[in-house]
Design a protein around this motif. Structure first.
Motif, short mmCIF file in Angstrom:
data_model
loop_
_atom_site.label_atom_id
_atom_site.label_comp_id
_atom_site.label_asym_id
_atom_site.label_seq_id
_atom_site.Cartn_x
_atom_site.Cartn_y
_atom_site.Cartn_z
N GLY A 126 21.33 14.62 4.69
CA GLY A 126 22.73 14.37 4.11
C GLY A 126 22.77 13.82 2.58
O GLY A 126 23.34 14.30 1.93
N LEU A 127 21.67 12.81 2.26
CA LEU A 127 21.16 12.36 1.10
C LEU A 127 21.17 13.74 0.02
O LEU A 127 21.48 13.84 -1.08
N LEU A 128 20.20 14.47 0.36
CA LEU A 128 20.06 15.70 -0.37
C LEU A 128 21.17 16.52 -0.53
O LEU A 128 21.40 16.96 -1.74
N GLU A 129 22.09 16.89 0.42
CA GLU A 129 23.41 17.54 0.27
C GLU A 129 24.38 16.82 -0.63
O GLU A 129 25.16 17.33 -1.45
N ARG A 130 24.34 15.31 -0.51
CA ARG A 130 25.29 14.72 -1.52
C ARG A 130 24.70 14.51 -2.86
O ARG A 130 25.39 14.41 -3.78
N GLU A 131 23.32 14.37 -2.92
CA GLU A 131 22.87 13.79 -4.30
C GLU A 131 21.79 14.73 -4.94
O GLU A 131 21.30 14.40 -6.10
N GLY A 132 21.59 15.54 -4.21
CA GLY A 132 20.34 16.45 -4.46
C GLY A 132 19.06 15.89 -4.53
O GLY A 132 18.30 16.07 -5.57
N VAL A 133 18.80 14.96 -3.99
CA VAL A 133 17.73 14.01 -3.86
C VAL A 133 16.90 13.91 -2.52
O VAL A 133 17.64 13.93 -1.63
N LEU A 134 15.61 13.87 -2.36
CA LEU A 134 15.06 13.33 -1.24
C LEU A 134 14.02 12.15 -1.47
O LEU A 134 13.58 11.89 -2.77
N GLU A 135 13.38 11.54 -0.49
CA GLU A 135 12.72 10.53 -0.67
C GLU A 135 11.30 10.58 0.18
O GLU A 135 11.59 11.22 1.45
N LEU A 136 10.41 10.13 -0.28
CA LEU A 136 8.87 10.13 0.52
C LEU A 136 8.46 8.94 0.25
O LEU A 136 8.68 8.14 -0.68
N ALA A 137 7.69 8.40 1.50
CA ALA A 137 7.05 6.93 1.42
C ALA A 137 5.41 7.54 1.59
O ALA A 137 5.27 7.90 2.63
N VAL A 138 4.64 7.07 0.65
CA VAL A 138 3.40 7.54 0.74
C VAL A 138 2.34 6.58 0.60
O VAL A 138 2.36 5.52 -0.23
N LYS A 139 1.32 6.28 1.47
CA LYS A 139 0.47 5.24 1.51
C LYS A 139 -0.70 5.65 0.92
O LYS A 139 -1.33 6.75 0.51
N TYR A 140 -1.35 4.67 0.28
CA TYR A 140 -2.52 5.03 -0.71
C TYR A 140 -3.74 5.18 0.18
O TYR A 140 -4.01 4.69 1.08
N THR A 141 -4.40 6.49 -0.20
CA THR A 141 -5.52 6.65 0.32
C THR A 141 -6.42 7.55 -0.72
O THR A 141 -5.93 7.64 -1.79
N THR B 214 0.64 -1.22 0.06
CA THR B 214 0.14 -0.12 0.01
C THR B 214 0.78 1.19 0.19
O THR B 214 0.29 2.41 -0.04
N VAL B 215 2.34 1.34 0.06
CA VAL B 215 3.07 2.44 0.15
C VAL B 215 4.04 2.25 -0.90
O VAL B 215 4.91 1.42 -1.28
N LYS B 216 4.01 3.54 -1.63
CA LYS B 216 5.01 3.95 -2.66
C LYS B 216 6.17 4.84 -2.34
O LYS B 216 5.77 5.82 -1.64
N ARG B 217 7.30 4.33 -2.57
CA ARG B 217 8.23 5.42 -2.30
C ARG B 217 9.12 6.06 -3.32
O ARG B 217 9.16 5.43 -4.36
N LEU B 218 8.78 7.39 -3.31
CA LEU B 218 9.16 8.32 -4.35
C LEU B 218 10.77 8.97 -4.16
O LEU B 218 10.88 9.49 -3.06
N ARG B 219 11.12 9.11 -5.36
CA ARG B 219 12.79 9.65 -5.12
C ARG B 219 12.47 10.97 -5.99
O ARG B 219 12.16 11.01 -7.17
N LEU B 220 13.05 12.02 -5.58
CA LEU B 220 12.67 13.44 -6.10
C LEU B 220 13.96 14.07 -6.23
O LEU B 220 14.59 14.15 -5.28
N ALA B 221 14.28 14.52 -7.58
CA ALA B 221 15.36 15.38 -7.75
C ALA B 221 15.00 16.85 -7.54
O ALA B 221 14.03 17.43 -8.11
N ILE B 222 15.56 17.27 -6.48
CA ILE B 222 15.56 18.83 -6.28
C ILE B 222 16.11 19.79 -7.11
O ILE B 222 17.45 19.74 -7.54
#
Length: 253
Positions: free
Chosen positions: A59-74, A18-26
């Motif tokens: 730190g991941l944002l600093e190193r790679e310019g990305v962040l992650e979200l994990a979103v449950k279906y609703t 029920t949960v998708k993990r998104l990787r986002l380039a900022i």
């Protein structure tokens, strides 16, 4: 001034059924966040704004310019969009918010942390856990920076399939033995659980006895999960003599 940054979806994985993990380039270089914070999530063509906690470390944002979200279906439009329409390359905008975070500075007094998560409430606490790992790595390589105390995570879900990031959490425990430890609590387990997890799993809810052994004057408590869980655990901590200014929580409705 809160920065609103454009972001592009550069990874989508199924974290659970029920949960998708998104990787986002900022896009915006001035965009930063503290471990535990959330973002307002703006989707073109959808008037409702989403609110999702980061599950990655600053730190991941600093190193790679990305962040992650994990979103449950609703049925909430932003969550539904993430599960049904979002694709690699989709563009959104993000703005950081929230005063639930752990952001110690190099000269601060060392503290211990107890992190208590219910269900998807693991998101901001996993971000804090990853930040703690970054602090340990920095300390080990540079010999200075913030000296972190021990961290204990209590994480409760219906069953082991619903425990998000469990492999990552086991990896952190192996990488930092004694410094990062975790108890997984499952309340409705029917299927067999994998051997790797077994030693760390307790059947039943997180109890008063579990928490009382961690009460000390240099411990901070972070709780995130359904409101009834937060009410009962914070009450239990106050009754055990934990000062209110040592207890932080984020309620997700």
């Amino acid at each position: 001034m809160l920065v609103i940054s454009q972001a592009k979806v550069c990874g989508i994985t199924n974290e659970s059924e029920t949960v998708k993990r998104l990787r986002l380039a900022i896009t915006d270089k001035d965009f930063t966040f503290k471990a535990g914070q959330w973002v307002d999530f703006f989707i073109p063509g959808i008037s409702v704004i989403g609110g999702f906690s980061m599950c990655s470390s600053p730190g991941l944002l600093e190193r790679e310019g990305v962040l992650e979200l994990a979103v449950k279906y609703t049925d909430h439009p932003p969550a539904r969009w993430i599960h049904t329409e979002c694709t690699l390359g989709s563009e959104v905008a993000l703005r950081v918010g929230g005063d639930f975070f752990f952001d110690p500075q190099p000269g601060d007094t060392p503290v211990k942390l107890v992190l208590i998560a219910g269900g998807v409430g693991i998101n901001p606490l996993f971000s804090i856990l990853l930040h703690v790992a970054d602090l340990h790595k920095y300390q080990e390589s540079k010999g200075n920076g913030y000296k972190m105390g021990t961290v204990k995570l209590y994480y409760s879900a219906k069953n082991t399939n619903e425990l998000l990031f469990k492999k990552n959490i086991l990896g952190l425990m192996n990488a930092f033995p004694g410094k990062i430890t975790c108890r997984f609590h499952v309340t409705q387990q029917s299927s067999k659980m994998c051997e790797e997890l077994q030693p760390h799993v307790t059947e039943g809810r997180i109890s008063e006895k579990d928490l009382q052994k961690h009460v000390s004057k240099d411990t901070l408590w972070y709780i995130c999960g359904p409101p009834p869980m937060i009410e009962s655990i914070s009450k239990l901590l106050y009754n055990s003599g934990v000062p209110r200014n040592c207890v932080f929580f984020e309620k997700w409705w």
